[in-house]
Design a protein around this motif. Structure first.
Motif, short mmCIF file in Angstrom:
data_model
loop_
_atom_site.label_atom_id
_atom_site.label_comp_id
_atom_site.label_asym_id
_atom_site.label_seq_id
_atom_site.Cartn_x
_atom_site.Cartn_y
_atom_site.Cartn_z
N GLU A 11 0.82 -1.21 0.00
CA GLU A 11 0.00 0.00 0.00
C GLU A 11 0.86 1.26 0.00
OE1 GLU A 11 -3.46 0.34 0.12
OE2 GLU A 11 -3.53 -1.80 -0.32
N SER A 12 2.03 1.16 0.64
CA SER A 12 2.87 2.34 0.84
C SER A 12 4.34 1.98 0.66
CB SER A 12 2.64 2.87 2.26
OG SER A 12 3.61 3.83 2.60
N ILE A 13 5.12 2.96 0.27
CA ILE A 13 6.57 2.79 0.16
C ILE A 13 7.14 2.48 1.54
CG2 ILE A 13 7.23 5.21 0.49
CD1 ILE A 13 8.72 3.03 -2.22
N GLU A 14 6.48 2.92 2.58
CA GLU A 14 6.93 2.71 3.95
C GLU A 14 7.09 1.22 4.28
OE1 GLU A 14 5.84 4.38 8.41
OE2 GLU A 14 4.40 4.64 6.79
N GLU A 15 6.28 0.38 3.66
CA GLU A 15 6.34 -1.06 3.91
C GLU A 15 7.64 -1.69 3.40
OE1 GLU A 15 2.73 -3.17 2.72
OE2 GLU A 15 1.67 -1.26 2.84
N ARG A 100 7.08 11.56 -3.60
CA ARG A 100 6.28 12.52 -2.83
C ARG A 100 5.77 11.87 -1.54
NH1 ARG A 100 4.09 13.45 -7.92
NH2 ARG A 100 2.15 12.42 -7.30
N GLU A 101 5.39 10.60 -1.63
CA GLU A 101 4.90 9.89 -0.45
C GLU A 101 5.97 9.82 0.63
OE1 GLU A 101 3.40 5.40 0.84
OE2 GLU A 101 3.97 5.79 -1.25
N LEU A 102 7.20 9.45 0.26
CA LEU A 102 8.28 9.36 1.25
C LEU A 102 8.59 10.74 1.84
CD1 LEU A 102 10.26 7.58 2.80
CD2 LEU A 102 11.92 8.02 0.99
N VAL A 103 8.60 11.76 1.01
CA VAL A 103 8.86 13.12 1.50
C VAL A 103 7.81 13.49 2.55
CG1 VAL A 103 8.91 15.57 0.85
CG2 VAL A 103 10.11 13.87 -0.55
#
Length: 188
Positions: A11-15, A100-103
């Protein structure tokens, strides 16, 4: 690329932050594979060299034939001035979204800790990320690149000086390639 490998995008780059390598490359490699394997015959009007061969490699024969039939059958295939590959365009759009998501996540303490302790980026993604982060973080990204560069130099020196016949240590070649130019097919 593997034919019909079951891929589930996070769902997210965070994973992906605690997995080895550049998180953007890891995410985009699977994103790209999904678009090469998917039901795309109607969506593809242009392919670069890499993605044309990718469709041939990962699609089943009938689906690949549908894609290529559409491309071969297009009347303006030689005169169309838009050289951009449809898969490349989707990958770049998703790449920008994930940067952009990580930023946006950079204020979270666990992300700050990851940047200090574990982060690895390829040069192309570090360069793009540097353009989007506050100036105070560009030095950290540069340090991540320097550190990973030194690690790779050690691995490559060991491989050059003592190549093992069982190919152990050869993963350094793939890591070095990713570091320099990102994952295969993510850059035209």
């Amino acid at each position: 690329m593997r034919a019909h490998r079951q891929i589930v995008l996070p769902e997210s780059i965070e994973e992906l932050l605690h997995e080895p390598g550049c998180p953007f490359c890891r995410f985009l490699k699977d994103f790209q594979a999904i678009h090469l394997q998917g039901d795309t015959a109607d969506e593809i009007h242009r392919l670069c060299n890499f993605h044309a061969w990718g469709v041939a490699a990962v699609q089943d024969a009938q689906a690949a034939a549908d894609v290529f039939f559409g491309l071969v059958n297009e009347n303006d295939s030689l005169t169309n001035q838009q050289p951009d590959c449809d898969v490349c365009l989707k990958v770049v759009e998703e790449e920008n979204r994930r940067i952009r998501e990580l930023v946006a996540l950079l204020g979270k303490p666990d992300i700050v800790r990851w940047l200090r302790m574990e982060a690895v980026f390829c040069i192309p993604h570090a360069t793009k990320l540097r353009q989007k982060v506050p100036l105070t973080l560009t030095a950290r990204i540069d340090m991540i690149i320097r550190s990973y560069r030194e690690q790779l130099k050690e691995e490559l020196t060991k491989l050059r000086n003592d190549p093992s016949p069982d190919r152990s240590g050869w993963g350094a070649l793939g890591r070095a390639a990713e570091f320099l130019v990102s994952q295969r097919g993510l850059r035209a």
